[in-house]
Design a protein around this motif. Structure first.
Motif, PDB file in Angstrom:
ATOM      1  N   ALA A 140       0.865  -1.235  -0.078  1.00 37.35           N
ATOM      2  CA  ALA A 140       0.064  -0.033  -0.007  1.00 37.35           C
ATOM      3  C   ALA A 140       1.017   1.322  -0.067  1.00 37.35           C
ATOM      4  N   ALA A 141       1.843   1.290   0.647  1.00 34.00           N
ATOM      5  CA  ALA A 141       2.904   2.462   0.938  1.00 34.00           C
ATOM      6  C   ALA A 141       3.477   2.553  -0.416  1.00 34.00           C
ATOM      7  N   ALA A 142       3.783   1.365  -1.342  1.00 37.60           N
ATOM      8  CA  ALA A 142       4.689   1.566  -2.417  1.00 37.60           C
ATOM      9  C   ALA A 142       3.837   1.968  -3.672  1.00 37.60           C
ATOM     10  N   GLY A 143       2.454   2.181  -3.462  1.00 38.65           N
ATOM     11  CA  GLY A 143       1.354   2.646  -4.346  1.00 38.65           C
ATOM     12  C   GLY A 143       1.547   1.626  -5.582  1.00 38.65           C
ATOM     13  N   GLY A 144       1.418   0.335  -5.569  1.00 44.06           N
ATOM     14  CA  GLY A 144       1.669  -0.571  -6.702  1.00 44.06           C
ATOM     15  C   GLY A 144       2.999  -0.559  -7.446  1.00 44.06           C
ATOM     16  N   ASP A 145       4.002  -0.251  -6.613  1.00 42.03           N
ATOM     17  CA  ASP A 145       5.322  -0.560  -7.115  1.00 42.03           C
ATOM     18  C   ASP A 145       6.104  -1.406  -6.414  1.00 42.03           C
ATOM     19  N   HIS A 146       5.583  -2.287  -5.580  1.00 44.43           N
ATOM     20  CA  HIS A 146       6.099  -3.053  -4.783  1.00 44.43           C
ATOM     21  C   HIS A 146       6.328  -4.442  -5.497  1.00 44.43           C
ATOM     22  N   PRO A 147       7.579  -5.156  -5.427  1.00 44.07           N
ATOM     23  CA  PRO A 147       7.929  -6.186  -6.219  1.00 44.07           C
ATOM     24  C   PRO A 147       6.680  -7.200  -6.310  1.00 44.07           C
ATOM     25  N   PHE A 148       5.810  -7.310  -5.310  1.00 39.95           N
ATOM     26  CA  PHE A 148       5.004  -8.300  -5.268  1.00 39.95           C
ATOM     27  C   PHE A 148       3.723  -8.089  -6.043  1.00 39.95           C
ATOM     28  N   ASP A 149       3.597  -6.810  -6.580  1.00 38.27           N
ATOM     29  CA  ASP A 149       2.648  -6.131  -7.304  1.00 38.27           C
ATOM     30  C   ASP A 149       2.954  -5.820  -8.730  1.00 38.27           C
ATOM     31  N   ARG A 150       4.120  -6.019  -9.143  1.00 41.24           N
ATOM     32  CA  ARG A 150       4.706  -5.790 -10.506  1.00 41.24           C
ATOM     33  C   ARG A 150       4.251  -6.931 -11.415  1.00 41.24           C
ATOM     34  N   PRO A 151       3.752  -6.546 -12.582  1.00 41.19           N
ATOM     35  CA  PRO A 151       3.207  -7.647 -13.457  1.00 41.19           C
ATOM     36  C   PRO A 151       4.500  -8.747 -13.803  1.00 41.19           C
ATOM     37  N   GLU A 152       5.527  -8.198 -14.022  1.00 47.29           N
ATOM     38  CA  GLU A 152       6.636  -8.983 -14.474  1.00 47.29           C
ATOM     39  C   GLU A 152       7.094 -10.135 -13.362  1.00 47.29           C
ATOM     40  N   HIS A 153       6.829 -10.011 -12.035  1.00 47.57           N
ATOM     41  CA  HIS A 153       7.150 -10.828 -10.825  1.00 47.57           C
ATOM     42  C   HIS A 153       6.029 -11.799 -10.764  1.00 47.57           C
ATOM     43  N   GLN A 154       4.659 -11.814 -11.485  1.00 45.72           N
ATOM     44  CA  GLN A 154       3.517 -12.489 -10.960  1.00 45.72           C
ATOM     45  C   GLN A 154       3.856 -13.918 -11.520  1.00 45.72           C
ATOM     46  N   GLY A 155       3.565 -14.891 -10.522  1.00 42.94           N
ATOM     47  CA  GLY A 155       3.906 -16.518 -11.042  1.00 42.94           C
ATOM     48  C   GLY A 155       5.593 -16.801 -10.225  1.00 42.94           C
ATOM     49  N   ALA A 156       6.162 -15.830  -9.853  1.00 44.80           N
ATOM     50  CA  ALA A 156       7.590 -16.197  -9.364  1.00 44.80           C
ATOM     51  C   ALA A 156       7.246 -17.231  -8.192  1.00 44.80           C
ATOM     52  N   ARG A 157       8.419 -18.256  -8.276  1.00 43.05           N
ATOM     53  CA  ARG A 157       8.417 -19.060  -7.065  1.00 43.05           C
ATOM     54  C   ARG A 157       9.287 -19.050  -6.150  1.00 43.05           C
ATOM     55  N   ILE A 158      10.377 -18.141  -6.570  1.00 42.12           N
ATOM     56  CA  ILE A 158      11.687 -18.085  -5.665  1.00 42.12           C
ATOM     57  C   ILE A 158      11.775 -16.825  -5.055  1.00 42.12           C
ATOM     58  N   LEU A 159      11.707 -16.481  -3.726  1.00 42.75           N
ATOM     59  CA  LEU A 159      11.754 -15.223  -3.171  1.00 42.75           C
ATOM     60  C   LEU A 159      13.455 -15.405  -2.742  1.00 42.75           C
ATOM     61  N   VAL A 160      14.214 -14.030  -3.209  1.00 43.99           N
ATOM     62  CA  VAL A 160      15.434 -13.857  -2.941  1.00 43.99           C
ATOM     63  C   VAL A 160      15.299 -12.492  -2.118  1.00 43.99           C
ATOM     64  N   VAL A 161      15.903 -12.730  -0.758  1.00 40.87           N
ATOM     65  CA  VAL A 161      16.007 -11.748   0.574  1.00 40.87           C
ATOM     66  C   VAL A 161      17.279 -11.401   0.853  1.00 40.87           C
ATOM     67  N   ASN A 162      17.176 -10.691   1.829  1.00 41.05           N
ATOM     68  CA  ASN A 162      18.839 -10.405   2.293  1.00 41.05           C
ATOM     69  C   ASN A 162      18.889 -11.074   3.992  1.00 41.05           C
ATOM     70  N   ARG A 163      19.332 -10.167   4.837  1.00 40.00           N
ATOM     71  CA  ARG A 163      19.915 -10.847   6.209  1.00 40.00           C
ATOM     72  C   ARG A 163      18.711 -10.789   6.940  1.00 40.00           C
ATOM     73  N   ASN A 164      18.668 -11.905   8.017  1.00 43.58           N
ATOM     74  CA  ASN A 164      17.665 -11.975   9.138  1.00 43.58           C
ATOM     75  C   ASN A 164      16.169 -11.857   8.562  1.00 43.58           C
ATOM     76  N   PHE A 165      15.877 -12.521   7.524  1.00 45.14           N
ATOM     77  CA  PHE A 165      14.350 -12.407   6.923  1.00 45.14           C
ATOM     78  C   PHE A 165      13.599 -13.358   7.946  1.00 45.14           C
ATOM     79  N   GLY A 166      12.496 -12.619   8.075  1.00 46.42           N
ATOM     80  CA  GLY A 166      11.262 -13.438   8.866  1.00 46.42           C
ATOM     81  C   GLY A 166      11.623 -13.219  10.351  1.00 46.42           C
ATOM     82  N   CYS A 167      12.409 -12.334  10.965  1.00 52.84           N
ATOM     83  CA  CYS A 167      12.524 -11.926  12.447  1.00 52.84           C
ATOM     84  C   CYS A 167      11.168 -11.628  12.984  1.00 52.84           C
ATOM     85  N   GLY A 168      11.267 -11.316  14.166  1.00 52.37           N
ATOM     86  CA  GLY A 168       9.986 -10.675  15.052  1.00 52.37           C
ATOM     87  C   GLY A 168       9.355 -11.966  15.453  1.00 52.37           C
TER      88      GLY A 168
END
Length: 202
Positions: free
Chosen positions: A50-78
């Motif tokens: 919502a904050a990205a106004g549709g320009d978030h990677p998960f909203d971009r048309p070219e990424h739809q259907g992606a199966r592999i997520l590539v992240v950086n350090r300490n993903f999924g903390c909290g």
């Protein structure tokens, strides 16, 4: 009894740069009311998107259907919410590559048959750059000798021996393994005095 072995994940990738992305961001707390996880994929990264106004990677048309997520350090903390990997999986993610993961997040992913593989900082950033520049690349992620391949290139990855063995052998679904021994569980239950007393009194 085993579940299906997971030896490989193929498909497009999606890059999500940033360190310390926590489970509150992956799936905001207001969406945790669902006990069936139905529709959870629609709300993954809801506030960030919502904050990205549709320009978030998960909203971009070219990424739809992606199966592999590539992240950086300490993903999924909290907080240790199972909904976080559930929401990613229901969006379509089948594997995650990153520099490091929060331990409980990685364990929750394993329970869903979603591999979490680690790469050196330079390796992960190189993959992310390729994904951002050429989002249509088809990747092949192999678990036996952890490697990501795409565009005639390959990147070595690592994975802990325990989760790797469980995924390759199809022993990652603890609930399924437990239920597959139903007869033994019932026999054991009948030998427990407190369960027998309960059964007799009812």
């Amino acid at each position: 009894m085993t579940t299906a072995p997971i030896t490989m994940v193929e498909g497009k990738a999606i890059a999500l740069p940033g360190h310390d992305i926590d489970t509150d961001r992956i799936i905001p707390a207001r969406f945790l009311k669902s006990i069936s996880f139905a529709g959870l994929g629609n709300h993954v990264f809801a506030d960030d998107r919502a904050a990205a106004g549709g320009d978030h990677p998960f909203d971009r048309p070219e990424h739809q259907g992606a199966r592999i997520l590539v992240v950086n350090r300490n993903f999924g903390c909290g907080s240790s919410r199972e909904h976080a990997p559930r929401s990613l999986q229901r969006w379509g993610i089948a594997a995650v590559i990153g520099e490091s993961f929060a331990e409980i997040f990685a364990s929750n992913c394993l329970a869903l048959g979603m591999p979490c593989l680690r790469g050196e900082t330079g390796t992960v950033e190189d993959i992310q750059q390729l994904v951002q520049e050429q989002p249509g690349v088809h990747f092949c992620l192999t678990l036996e000798a952890p490697t990501l391949r795409g565009l005639d290139r390959h990147w070595p990855l690592t994975m802990e021996n325990g989760p790797q063995t469980m995924l390759l052998n199809g022993c990652w679904d603890a609930t399924g393994l437990l239920l597959s021994h139903d007869d033994r569980l019932r026999r054991t239950a009948l030998q427990l005095p407190y369960l027998n007393d309960f059964a007799l009194s009812n």
